[in-house]
Design a protein around this motif. Structure first.
Motif, PDB file in Angstrom:
ATOM      1  N   SER A 239     -19.152 -48.429  42.387  1.00 47.59           N
ATOM      2  CA  SER A 239     -18.301 -49.130  43.360  1.00 47.59           C
ATOM      3  C   SER A 239     -17.013 -49.656  42.739  1.00 47.59           C
ATOM      4  O   SER A 239     -16.086 -50.045  43.452  1.00 47.59           O
ATOM      5  N   ARG A 240     -16.926 -49.665  41.408  1.00 50.81           N
ATOM      6  CA  ARG A 240     -15.690 -50.083  40.748  1.00 50.81           C
ATOM      7  C   ARG A 240     -14.565 -49.074  40.968  1.00 50.81           C
ATOM      8  O   ARG A 240     -13.387 -49.409  40.861  1.00 50.81           O
ATOM      9  N   HIS A 241     -14.947 -47.811  41.216  1.00 49.06           N
ATOM     10  CA  HIS A 241     -13.939 -46.758  41.330  1.00 49.06           C
ATOM     11  C   HIS A 241     -13.090 -46.994  42.572  1.00 49.06           C
ATOM     12  O   HIS A 241     -13.622 -47.224  43.663  1.00 49.06           O
ATOM     13  N   PRO A 242     -11.777 -46.958  42.450  1.00 47.69           N
ATOM     14  CA  PRO A 242     -10.911 -47.306  43.589  1.00 47.69           C
ATOM     15  C   PRO A 242     -11.016 -46.366  44.782  1.00 47.69           C
ATOM     16  O   PRO A 242     -10.594 -46.728  45.888  1.00 47.69           O
ATOM     17  N   SER A 243     -11.594 -45.175  44.598  1.00 43.00           N
ATOM     18  CA  SER A 243     -11.696 -44.227  45.709  1.00 43.00           C
ATOM     19  C   SER A 243     -12.989 -44.362  46.505  1.00 43.00           C
ATOM     20  O   SER A 243     -13.166 -43.679  47.512  1.00 43.00           O
TER      21      SER A 243
ATOM     22  N   VAL B  14     -31.848 -39.513  39.421  1.00 42.62           N
ATOM     23  CA  VAL B  14     -30.920 -40.444  40.063  1.00 42.62           C
ATOM     24  C   VAL B  14     -29.955 -39.656  40.957  1.00 42.62           C
ATOM     25  O   VAL B  14     -29.260 -38.758  40.480  1.00 42.62           O
ATOM     26  N   LYS B  15     -29.934 -39.998  42.232  1.00 42.56           N
ATOM     27  CA  LYS B  15     -29.013 -39.395  43.198  1.00 42.56           C
ATOM     28  C   LYS B  15     -28.113 -40.492  43.741  1.00 42.56           C
ATOM     29  O   LYS B  15     -28.585 -41.512  44.248  1.00 42.56           O
ATOM     30  N   ALA B  16     -26.802 -40.289  43.640  1.00 40.74           N
ATOM     31  CA  ALA B  16     -25.846 -41.218  44.238  1.00 40.74           C
ATOM     32  C   ALA B  16     -25.263 -40.580  45.499  1.00 40.74           C
ATOM     33  O   ALA B  16     -24.926 -39.396  45.501  1.00 40.74           O
ATOM     34  N   VAL B  17     -25.172 -41.370  46.545  1.00 40.41           N
ATOM     35  CA  VAL B  17     -24.568 -40.935  47.794  1.00 40.41           C
ATOM     36  C   VAL B  17     -23.350 -41.831  48.019  1.00 40.41           C
ATOM     37  O   VAL B  17     -23.486 -43.067  48.034  1.00 40.41           O
ATOM     38  N   VAL B  18     -22.167 -41.226  48.156  1.00 39.08           N
ATOM     39  CA  VAL B  18     -20.937 -42.013  48.221  1.00 39.08           C
ATOM     40  C   VAL B  18     -20.130 -41.671  49.463  1.00 39.08           C
ATOM     41  O   VAL B  18     -20.167 -40.544  49.969  1.00 39.08           O
ATOM     42  N   VAL B  19     -19.399 -42.662  49.939  1.00 35.69           N
ATOM     43  CA  VAL B  19     -18.398 -42.485  50.990  1.00 35.69           C
ATOM     44  C   VAL B  19     -17.041 -42.721  50.345  1.00 35.69           C
ATOM     45  O   VAL B  19     -16.818 -43.753  49.694  1.00 35.69           O
ATOM     46  N   VAL B  20     -16.121 -41.761  50.527  1.00 41.41           N
ATOM     47  CA  VAL B  20     -14.795 -41.848  49.907  1.00 41.41           C
ATOM     48  C   VAL B  20     -13.824 -42.526  50.871  1.00 41.41           C
ATOM     49  O   VAL B  20     -13.846 -42.278  52.086  1.00 41.41           O
ATOM     50  N   ARG B  21     -12.996 -43.385  50.326  1.00 39.44           N
ATOM     51  CA  ARG B  21     -12.005 -44.095  51.141  1.00 39.44           C
ATOM     52  C   ARG B  21     -11.036 -43.119  51.792  1.00 39.44           C
ATOM     53  O   ARG B  21     -10.693 -42.076  51.211  1.00 39.44           O
ATOM     54  N   SER B  22     -10.609 -43.474  52.987  1.00 37.39           N
ATOM     55  CA  SER B  22      -9.663 -42.632  53.733  1.00 37.39           C
ATOM     56  C   SER B  22      -8.399 -42.396  52.907  1.00 37.39           C
ATOM     57  O   SER B  22      -7.823 -43.329  52.333  1.00 37.39           O
ATOM     58  N   GLY B  23      -7.993 -41.127  52.837  1.00 39.54           N
ATOM     59  CA  GLY B  23      -6.789 -40.775  52.092  1.00 39.54           C
ATOM     60  C   GLY B  23      -7.005 -40.576  50.610  1.00 39.54           C
ATOM     61  O   GLY B  23      -6.050 -40.288  49.888  1.00 39.54           O
ATOM     62  N   HIS B  24      -8.242 -40.737  50.152  1.00 41.06           N
ATOM     63  CA  HIS B  24      -8.543 -40.584  48.726  1.00 41.06           C
ATOM     64  C   HIS B  24      -9.426 -39.357  48.498  1.00 41.06           C
ATOM     65  O   HIS B  24     -10.088 -38.860  49.406  1.00 41.06           O
ATOM     66  N   THR B  25      -9.455 -38.900  47.278  1.00 42.87           N
ATOM     67  CA  THR B  25     -10.406 -37.879  46.834  1.00 42.87           C
ATOM     68  C   THR B  25     -11.071 -38.388  45.567  1.00 42.87           C
ATOM     69  O   THR B  25     -10.561 -39.306  44.910  1.00 42.87           O
ATOM     70  N   VAL B  26     -12.214 -37.790  45.220  1.00 38.11           N
ATOM     71  CA  VAL B  26     -12.918 -38.221  44.014  1.00 38.11           C
ATOM     72  C   VAL B  26     -13.599 -37.035  43.357  1.00 38.11           C
ATOM     73  O   VAL B  26     -14.082 -36.114  44.041  1.00 38.11           O
ATOM     74  N   ASP B  27     -13.566 -37.027  42.058  1.00 39.11           N
ATOM     75  CA  ASP B  27     -14.280 -36.023  41.257  1.00 39.11           C
ATOM     76  C   ASP B  27     -15.640 -36.616  40.908  1.00 39.11           C
ATOM     77  O   ASP B  27     -15.721 -37.635  40.202  1.00 39.11           O
ATOM     78  N   THR B  28     -16.717 -36.000  41.403  1.00 38.30           N
ATOM     79  CA  THR B  28     -18.052 -36.568  41.160  1.00 38.30           C
ATOM     80  C   THR B  28     -18.383 -36.599  39.670  1.00 38.30           C
ATOM     81  O   THR B  28     -19.108 -37.488  39.217  1.00 38.30           O
ATOM     82  N   ALA B  29     -17.860 -35.649  38.909  1.00 39.82           N
ATOM     83  CA  ALA B  29     -18.098 -35.663  37.451  1.00 39.82           C
ATOM     84  C   ALA B  29     -17.498 -36.914  36.826  1.00 39.82           C
ATOM     85  O   ALA B  29     -18.036 -37.470  35.855  1.00 39.82           O
ATOM     86  N   GLU B  30     -16.387 -37.381  37.391  1.00 43.50           N
ATOM     87  CA  GLU B  30     -15.750 -38.603  36.896  1.00 43.50           C
ATOM     88  C   GLU B  30     -16.646 -39.812  37.153  1.00 43.50           C
ATOM     89  O   GLU B  30     -16.753 -40.719  36.313  1.00 43.50           O
ATOM     90  N   LEU B  31     -17.310 -39.842  38.311  1.00 43.44           N
ATOM     91  CA  LEU B  31     -18.220 -40.943  38.623  1.00 43.44           C
ATOM     92  C   LEU B  31     -19.423 -40.937  37.691  1.00 43.44           C
ATOM     93  O   LEU B  31     -19.875 -41.992  37.228  1.00 43.44           O
TER      94      LEU B  31
ATOM     95  N   LYS C 213     -27.873 -37.552  38.227  1.00 44.66           N
ATOM     96  CA  LYS C 213     -27.965 -36.112  38.003  1.00 44.66           C
ATOM     97  C   LYS C 213     -27.128 -35.365  39.037  1.00 44.66           C
ATOM     98  O   LYS C 213     -26.715 -34.233  38.803  1.00 44.66           O
ATOM     99  N   SER C 214     -26.907 -36.002  40.189  1.00 42.42           N
ATOM    100  CA  SER C 214     -26.093 -35.385  41.224  1.00 42.42           C
ATOM    101  C   SER C 214     -25.521 -36.471  42.121  1.00 42.42           C
ATOM    102  O   SER C 214     -26.063 -37.571  42.212  1.00 42.42           O
ATOM    103  N   ILE C 215     -24.399 -36.135  42.790  1.00 43.25           N
ATOM    104  CA  ILE C 215     -23.747 -37.056  43.713  1.00 43.25           C
ATOM    105  C   ILE C 215     -23.398 -36.303  44.993  1.00 43.25           C
ATOM    106  O   ILE C 215     -22.801 -35.231  44.940  1.00 43.25           O
ATOM    107  N   ASP C 216     -23.796 -36.864  46.121  1.00 45.12           N
ATOM    108  CA  ASP C 216     -23.446 -36.292  47.414  1.00 45.12           C
ATOM    109  C   ASP C 216     -22.349 -37.137  48.055  1.00 45.12           C
ATOM    110  O   ASP C 216     -22.444 -38.379  48.070  1.00 45.12           O
ATOM    111  N   VAL C 217     -21.322 -36.471  48.573  1.00 40.55           N
ATOM    112  CA  VAL C 217     -20.258 -37.147  49.316  1.00 40.55           C
ATOM    113  C   VAL C 217     -20.570 -37.010  50.807  1.00 40.55           C
ATOM    114  O   VAL C 217     -20.747 -35.896  51.311  1.00 40.55           O
TER     115      VAL C 217
END
Length: 519
Positions: A431-435, A453-470, A485-489
């Motif tokens: 959640s620290r990531h600005p996107s 470990v599975k992370a499920v994320v919602v990206v802020r409007s107008g932003h993109t995110v590289d899951t490898a970066e997370l 191990k994986s992240i779903d957007v």
């Protein structure tokens, strides 16, 4: 008169075992083989080194090291000195290590020189911390050299009470910070007694250690010494090296987590390695795949002993004995066994009443094995020990013979490769990531790790995110074992009627068709 009925605590048991075994081999590590007498002498010198640096009864001492023989010496010295032990996991992050050292009030950090850069930064953050290195290092004092200046003396156990704290073992927290489990001299002695009596040891114990000595490896140190065993210690777990060591040293016992068993079975040299010396394989730490367990039994024989416990009631609340592993009954192979005679166990509903036979209830424990509480966390202690029971957070069913099977968790916890991981800690980092607008972390079934470990994320409007970066962000702040191990957007995370993330609904997406919600 208070000493008339004083029981034997872990330092007493260690001293007695080392004295009794004398010149019998005790530890084989690297190219060295040490007798019990030599281990005792080394521990004595380390005790004196501690005292020379002001580390005596009640002082907080932490260890950060790979497996090396000096860890055994200092671990024994911590016991005999009456110091309070805390182990730092080698895969842990700088952030977590600094938090634990400060929270636990650690006075001295013992470390392997390979961690020197990491430790130097810890020293900057905690300027009052004494740094003692296993050998020469760019930072701290050489503990090996310091101990070598002393002449061995007779070991004398510390004068401690059963409720005095012998160790603080840190486990993940639902509030985002690890919490320190207060182990007492009473609980650690109970742990050793249960392990000696309930683990179905063979007549000759040649035990292979391939887990961290500062963690699970240390739990087994005193029980092994009490039986006159010899320990063969590997620096770390590597499947090929473990197979080679078993064959070369005619190993009779080993302790593994399920993912390690899978790695051995799948290794290309497994079928060509002579493993006939093995008589007991102790496994635990996470749920095991029943089909893979059946495969292991068919290939290695009825030599498996499952132990089930948690940090708050360490190592062995229940056992599934060798003869209770029924290869033609997959339901039995999903069981974590029956309670040992040294603990009181009940399956309770939310009102604290025992459930009917066959119905699910929270596994609750009483007895000398149970922790004193959480360090400086009275509210969480009260919750965990509510009603005079330790509430484990595991939901179990018991069959008509008393075999327990974990079917779910009340705690929002993931068990992956033997590590207990709390989603909140991972969510706080992502959640620290600005996107990122929202994040939820759950455990999903995984054939290798049990749960991943599975992370499920919602990206802020107008932003993109590289899951490898997370994933890299979590690895940096929490260590590699916490990294998803994986992240779903997704467009949205399901919420409860109260507007909170609905973890139950989220997990259901990934656990559809599963008979139980642990893996």
């Amino acid at each position: 008169m208070k000493d008339l009925y004083r029981p034997m605590f872990l330092p007493d048991l260690l001293i007695r075992a080392l004295e009794r075994n004398g010149h019998r081999p005790a530890v084989h590590i690297g190219d060295a083989t040490l007798s019990s007498a030599q281990v005792r002498e080394k521990i004595s010198c380390y005790v004196q080194a501690f005292r020379a640096r002001g580390l005596e009864r009640g002082a907080g001492v932490a260890t950060l090291s790979k497996n090396r023989v000096e860890v055994l010496f200092s671990m024994g010295a911590v016991m005999v000195s009456g110091c309070r032990n805390t182990a730092l996991h080698p895969l842990g992050s700088l952030e977590d290590h600094a938090y634990v050292l400060e929270d636990a009030g650690i006075e001295a950090l013992l470390f392997d020189p390979s961690f020197a850069d990491h430790v130097q930064e810890l020293g900057r953050r905690l300027p009052g911390l004494r740094l003692l290195s296993y050998g020469e290092a760019p930072v701290g004092e050489d503990l090996i050299g310091l101990a070598a200046a002393f002449t061995p003396q007779r070991l004398v156990a510390p004068q401690v009470d059963g409720e005095d704290i012998s160790a603080l073992a840190y486990t993940g927290g639902t509030t985002g910070k690890p919490k320190g489990v207060m182990a007492t001299y009473r609980s650690s002695a109970a742990m050793a007694q249960i392990m000696v009596s309930e683990w179905q040891w063979p007549e000759e114990v040649r035990h292979l250690v391939c887990t961290p000595l500062s963690h699970a490896g240390s739990s087994i140190f005193v029980p092994l010494q009490l039986q006159g065993a010899v320990m063969f210690v590997l620096p770390t777990f590597e499947a090929g090296a473990v197979l080679e060591a078993i064959e070369r040293h005619r190993i009779t016992t080993v302790m593994l987590v399920p993912s390690m068993i899978y790695a051995l079975l799948d290794h290309p040299r497994f079928a060509q390695t002579d493993l006939s010396s093995l008589q007991s394989i102790y496994y635990g730490g996470s749920a095991i795949s029943p089909t893979r367990l059946r495969e292991a039994i068919e290939k290695l024989g009825s030599i498996f002993v499952q132990f089930f416990g948690q940090t708050e009631a360490p190592m062995t609340v229940s056992v599934l004995r060798k003869e209770e592993h029924l290869v033609d009954d997959l339901a039995r192979l999903t069981s974590c066994g029956r309670p040992v005679p040294w603990t009181h166990v009940a399956l309770l509903d939310d009102a604290g009443n025992e459930v009917a036979e066959g119905e699910p209830g929270e596994l609750c424990v009483r007895g000398p094995l149970v922790m004193r509480g959480y360090w400086n966390k009275p509210a969480e202690t009260a919750q965990a020990l509510d009603g005079g029971w330790l509430h484990t957070g595991d939901v179990c069913r018991a069959d008509e013979q008393g075999f327990l099977t974990i079917v779910d968790r009340k705690k929002d916890m993931i068990v992956s490769g033997g590590f207990n991981l709390f989603p909140r800690e991972i969510e706080d980092v992502i959640s620290r990531h600005p996107s990122i607008a929202a994040v939820a972390v759950v455990g999903v079934p995984d054939e290798k790790w049990g749960e991943a470990v599975k992370a499920v994320v919602v990206v802020r409007s107008g932003h993109t995110v590289d899951t490898a970066e997370l994933i890299a962000l979590v690895r940096q702040h929490k260590g590699s074992h916490h990294a998803p191990k994986s992240i779903d957007v997704v467009d949205a995370i399901p919420v409860s009627p109260l507007g909170k993330p609905d973890k139950k609904a989220l997990r259901a997406r990934y656990w559809a068709g599963a008979e139980r919600l642990v893996h």
